[in-house]
Design a protein around this motif. Structure first.
Motif, PDB file in Angstrom:
ATOM      1  N   THR A 210       0.829  -1.218   0.000  1.00 23.37           N
ATOM      2  CA  THR A 210       0.000   0.000   0.000  1.00 23.37           C
ATOM      3  C   THR A 210       0.861   1.264   0.000  1.00 23.37           C
ATOM      4  O   THR A 210       0.373   2.339  -0.351  1.00 23.37           O
ATOM      5  CB  THR A 210      -0.984  -0.035   1.185  1.00 23.37           C
ATOM      6  OG1 THR A 210      -1.755  -1.242   1.085  1.00 23.37           O
ATOM      7  CG2 THR A 210      -1.952   1.139   1.166  1.00 23.37           C
ATOM      8  N   HIS A 211       2.127   1.133   0.383  1.00 28.58           N
ATOM      9  CA  HIS A 211       3.032   2.287   0.302  1.00 28.58           C
ATOM     10  C   HIS A 211       4.224   1.925  -0.577  1.00 28.58           C
ATOM     11  O   HIS A 211       4.835   0.870  -0.396  1.00 28.58           O
ATOM     12  CB  HIS A 211       3.528   2.681   1.696  1.00 28.58           C
ATOM     13  CG  HIS A 211       2.415   2.898   2.677  1.00 28.58           C
ATOM     14  ND1 HIS A 211       1.600   4.013   2.646  1.00 28.58           N
ATOM     15  CD2 HIS A 211       1.944   2.120   3.675  1.00 28.58           C
ATOM     16  CE1 HIS A 211       0.697   3.919   3.610  1.00 28.58           C
ATOM     17  NE2 HIS A 211       0.880   2.775   4.242  1.00 28.58           N
ATOM     18  N   GLY A 212       4.552   2.815  -1.525  1.00 29.90           N
ATOM     19  CA  GLY A 212       5.722   2.584  -2.380  1.00 29.90           C
ATOM     20  C   GLY A 212       5.388   1.770  -3.613  1.00 29.90           C
ATOM     21  O   GLY A 212       4.233   1.428  -3.872  1.00 29.90           O
ATOM     22  N   GLY A 213       6.437   1.458  -4.367  1.00 30.94           N
ATOM     23  CA  GLY A 213       6.261   0.810  -5.659  1.00 30.94           C
ATOM     24  C   GLY A 213       6.099  -0.702  -5.558  1.00 30.94           C
ATOM     25  O   GLY A 213       6.137  -1.289  -4.477  1.00 30.94           O
ATOM     26  N   ALA A 214       5.925  -1.312  -6.733  1.00 33.07           N
ATOM     27  CA  ALA A 214       5.773  -2.762  -6.814  1.00 33.07           C
ATOM     28  C   ALA A 214       7.084  -3.445  -6.431  1.00 33.07           C
ATOM     29  O   ALA A 214       8.169  -2.890  -6.615  1.00 33.07           O
ATOM     30  CB  ALA A 214       5.384  -3.155  -8.231  1.00 33.07           C
ATOM     31  N   VAL A 215       6.951  -4.662  -5.912  1.00 39.08           N
ATOM     32  CA  VAL A 215       8.118  -5.479  -5.575  1.00 39.08           C
ATOM     33  C   VAL A 215       8.136  -6.645  -6.558  1.00 39.08           C
ATOM     34  O   VAL A 215       7.224  -7.475  -6.562  1.00 39.08           O
ATOM     35  CB  VAL A 215       8.032  -5.991  -4.126  1.00 39.08           C
ATOM     36  CG1 VAL A 215       9.190  -6.924  -3.811  1.00 39.08           C
ATOM     37  CG2 VAL A 215       7.981  -4.818  -3.154  1.00 39.08           C
ATOM     38  N   ARG A 216       9.160  -6.684  -7.422  1.00 40.41           N
ATOM     39  CA  ARG A 216       9.166  -7.660  -8.513  1.00 40.41           C
ATOM     40  C   ARG A 216      10.005  -8.896  -8.230  1.00 40.41           C
ATOM     41  O   ARG A 216      10.118  -9.775  -9.062  1.00 40.41           O
ATOM     42  CB  ARG A 216       9.616  -6.968  -9.802  1.00 40.41           C
ATOM     43  CG  ARG A 216       8.572  -5.963 -10.244  1.00 40.41           C
ATOM     44  CD  ARG A 216       8.966  -5.101 -11.414  1.00 40.41           C
ATOM     45  NE  ARG A 216       8.088  -3.940 -11.504  1.00 40.41           N
ATOM     46  CZ  ARG A 216       6.852  -3.959 -11.995  1.00 40.41           C
ATOM     47  NH1 ARG A 216       6.356  -5.081 -12.473  1.00 40.41           N
ATOM     48  NH2 ARG A 216       6.113  -2.859 -12.006  1.00 40.41           N
ATOM     49  N   ASP A 217      10.602  -8.932  -7.039  1.00 38.97           N
ATOM     50  CA  ASP A 217      11.360 -10.125  -6.638  1.00 38.97           C
ATOM     51  C   ASP A 217      10.882 -10.482  -5.230  1.00 38.97           C
ATOM     52  O   ASP A 217      11.624 -10.404  -4.254  1.00 38.97           O
ATOM     53  CB  ASP A 217      12.855  -9.773  -6.643  1.00 38.97           C
ATOM     54  CG  ASP A 217      13.726 -11.017  -6.606  1.00 38.97           C
ATOM     55  OD1 ASP A 217      13.156 -12.131  -6.527  1.00 38.97           O
ATOM     56  OD2 ASP A 217      14.957 -10.864  -6.626  1.00 38.97           O
ATOM     57  N   PRO A 218       9.577 -10.835  -5.118  1.00 39.62           N
ATOM     58  CA  PRO A 218       8.935 -10.796  -3.804  1.00 39.62           C
ATOM     59  C   PRO A 218       9.488 -11.764  -2.769  1.00 39.62           C
ATOM     60  O   PRO A 218       9.709 -11.366  -1.625  1.00 39.62           O
ATOM     61  CB  PRO A 218       7.460 -11.087  -4.102  1.00 39.62           C
ATOM     62  CG  PRO A 218       7.393 -11.624  -5.466  1.00 39.62           C
ATOM     63  CD  PRO A 218       8.617 -11.171  -6.196  1.00 39.62           C
ATOM     64  N   GLN A 219       9.740 -13.022  -3.151  1.00 39.46           N
ATOM     65  CA  GLN A 219      10.208 -13.969  -2.119  1.00 39.46           C
ATOM     66  C   GLN A 219      11.577 -13.555  -1.583  1.00 39.46           C
ATOM     67  O   GLN A 219      11.875 -13.755  -0.402  1.00 39.46           O
ATOM     68  CB  GLN A 219      10.259 -15.404  -2.651  1.00 39.46           C
ATOM     69  CG  GLN A 219       8.888 -16.073  -2.757  1.00 39.46           C
ATOM     70  CD  GLN A 219       8.157 -15.636  -4.019  1.00 39.46           C
ATOM     71  OE1 GLN A 219       8.796 -15.294  -5.016  1.00 39.46           O
ATOM     72  NE2 GLN A 219       6.850 -15.620  -3.969  1.00 39.46           N
ATOM     73  N   THR A 220      12.405 -12.963  -2.455  1.00 42.31           N
ATOM     74  CA  THR A 220      13.719 -12.480  -2.004  1.00 42.31           C
ATOM     75  C   THR A 220      13.556 -11.408  -0.937  1.00 42.31           C
ATOM     76  O   THR A 220      14.246 -11.423   0.088  1.00 42.31           O
ATOM     77  CB  THR A 220      14.519 -11.913  -3.201  1.00 42.31           C
ATOM     78  OG1 THR A 220      14.626 -12.933  -4.175  1.00 42.31           O
ATOM     79  CG2 THR A 220      15.902 -11.452  -2.784  1.00 42.31           C
ATOM     80  N   LEU A 221      12.611 -10.484  -1.175  1.00 45.55           N
ATOM     81  CA  LEU A 221      12.391  -9.424  -0.194  1.00 45.55           C
ATOM     82  C   LEU A 221      11.825  -9.996   1.110  1.00 45.55           C
ATOM     83  O   LEU A 221      12.259  -9.616   2.203  1.00 45.55           O
ATOM     84  CB  LEU A 221      11.451  -8.349  -0.752  1.00 45.55           C
ATOM     85  CG  LEU A 221      11.127  -7.217   0.238  1.00 45.55           C
ATOM     86  CD1 LEU A 221      12.381  -6.428   0.615  1.00 45.55           C
ATOM     87  CD2 LEU A 221      10.057  -6.276  -0.323  1.00 45.55           C
ATOM     88  N   ALA A 222      10.863 -10.911   0.988  1.00 40.63           N
ATOM     89  CA  ALA A 222      10.273 -11.492   2.205  1.00 40.63           C
ATOM     90  C   ALA A 222      11.346 -12.235   3.010  1.00 40.63           C
ATOM     91  O   ALA A 222      11.415 -12.116   4.238  1.00 40.63           O
ATOM     92  CB  ALA A 222       9.114 -12.418   1.850  1.00 40.63           C
ATOM     93  N   ALA A 223      12.202 -12.971   2.302  1.00 41.82           N
ATOM     94  CA  ALA A 223      13.272 -13.714   2.990  1.00 41.82           C
ATOM     95  C   ALA A 223      14.277 -12.751   3.624  1.00 41.82           C
ATOM     96  O   ALA A 223      14.746 -12.975   4.751  1.00 41.82           O
ATOM     97  CB  ALA A 223      13.965 -14.663   2.015  1.00 41.82           C
TER      98      ALA A 223
END
Ligand code: ZN
Length: 299
Positions: A210-223
Motif C-alpha cells: 500500500t506504500h511505495g512501488g511494486a516489488v518484482r522479486d517478492p520472495q527475495t524481499l520477504a526472505a
C-alpha cells in the motif's frame, strides 16, 4: 543479508494511474515517515471494481476517490488492516456505493496492553460487513481475490492475492521502501515472523504494497525481511548479554543513523522483540514487562 530498499517510487497525487492490466492505483496526499509518499489505493477490475485500502478520511482524498470511481460500480471494499492511513475512507465509500466492506475484523482488542494505553494510528471505527479468514476467496467480475491472513503489523492484517496476475496486495506487511512497524500491543513480532514465512512459501510473482512501488522479486524481499528481523533479534540478545537493559539504550546501540522522528517506533519494535524473547524464555524482564522495564538475557 541486507535488504535492498527501493525508494524510487513516485506518482501524481490523487489521480489514478494504470499499474497492470487489472490494477489501477491512486496515491493519497498523505506523505509521512510512516506512509512514505502516501497511501496507494488500489482499484481492481474494470467497470465492476474492488477498492483495496480506500485510505485516509481526508476531504481532498475523498473527493478525488469519488471522481476516480465515477462511472465504475464498486462491488467490494477491501481493507488490509485498520490503521488510519488505510481503512477510514471505507465509511464514505460504503455510503456512496453501498458496497460491503471486507476485512479480518475490527482493530485488535483484548491483548495485553503492557501499559501502552494509547495506540496512535488505530482506526477503531472500522467494522467489516464481511469478516474474511485465511484462504477465503472473493470473486468479482473479471478478478478473483484470495485472502491471506498475515498478523504481525496488526493482529487483523490481511493480504489479498489477485489470482489472475499472481499479484499480492501486501498492505503494510512487506513493503519495498522500508521495513514494517511491528509495535505492541496490537503488533506481534512472533506472529509477524510466521506471516513472513507464509509469504516466502507462496509463489506470488509481484507484490503491491500500500506504500511505495511494486516489488518484482517478492520472495527475495520477504526472505531478506525475515533475515533482518532475526538479525535484530540477535543484536538485542547480544545487547542484553552485554548488560544493556533499557529499551532506549538498545535502540541507540542497534539503530545507527536513525531518523529521530522514528525513534519511538524503533523503541516499540525493540519492545516487540523483547516480548517475543520473554515469551520464549530467552529474555527476562525485571518487574512488569513494558517499555520502561529493564531486561536481561536469560541465563
Ligand atoms: Zn499500518
Amino acid at each position: 543479508m541486507a535488504i535492498s530498499f527501493d525508494r524510487s517510487f513516485d506518482a501524481p497525487y490523487e489521480r489514478p494511474v494504470r499499474a497492470s492490466p487489472r490494477i489501477r492505483r491512486m496515491l493519497a496526499h498523505n506523505p509521512s515517515p510512516f506512509t512514505f509518499r502516501g497511501t496507494s489505493v488500489a482499484i481492481v477490475g474494470e467497470g465492476n471494481v474492488a477498492v483495496i485500502d480506500p485510505g485516509p478520511d481526508d476531504p481532498e482524498h475523498l473527493a478525488a476517490l469519488r471522481a476516480a470511481l465515477a462511472g465504475e460500480t464498486v462491488t467490494h471494499i477491501l481493507v488490509t488492516h485498520t490503521h488510519r492511513d488505510h481503512s477510514p475512507a471505507a465509511r464514505a465509500l460504503k455510503e456512496w456505493t453501498g458496497a460491503p466492506a471486507y476485512g479480518f475484523g475490527p482493530h485488535g482488542r483484548g491483548k495485553t496492553d503492557y501499559g501502552i494505553s494509547v495506540e496512535e494510528g488505530g482506526d477503531r471505527d472500522f467494522v467489516p460487513d464481511i469478516a474474511v479468514r485465511d484462504g477465503d476467496i472473493i470473486a468479482g467480475a473479471g478478478f478473483t481475490l484470495e485472502c491471506v491472513h498475515t498478523p504481525g503489523h496488526t493482529s487483523n492484517h490481511m493480504c489479498y492475492a489477485l489470482c489472475e496476475e499472481k499479484a499480492l496486495f501486501t498492505g503494510d506487511h512487506v513493503m519495498g521502501w522500508s521495513t514494517s512497524v511491528v509495535a505492541p500491543p496490537d503488533g506481534d513480532m512472533a506472529d509477524y515472523m510466521e506471516s513472513l514465512k507464509k509469504l516466502i512459501a507462496r509463489d506470488d510473482a509481484i507484490y503491491w504494497p500500500t506504500h511505495g512501488g511494486a516489488v518484482r522479486d517478492p520472495q527475495t524481499l520477504a526472505a531478506a525481511t525475515l533475515a533482518h528481523r532475526l538479525d535484530r533479534e540477535a543484536q538485542i540478545v547480544s545487547a542484553l548479554r552485554d548488560g544493556v537493559s533499557a529499551i532506549p539504550e538498545i535502540v541507540s546501540r542497534i539503530y545507527v543513523g536513525l531518523d529521530p522522528r522514528l525513534k519511538p517506533a524503533a523503541g516499540l519494535s525493540v519492545f516487540a522483540h523483547l516480548v517475543k524473547l520473554t515469551r520464549e524464555g530467552r529474555a527476562v524482564a525485571r518487574g512488569n514487562p513494558g517499555l520502561g522495564a529493564a531486561y536481561s538475557a536469560a541465563s
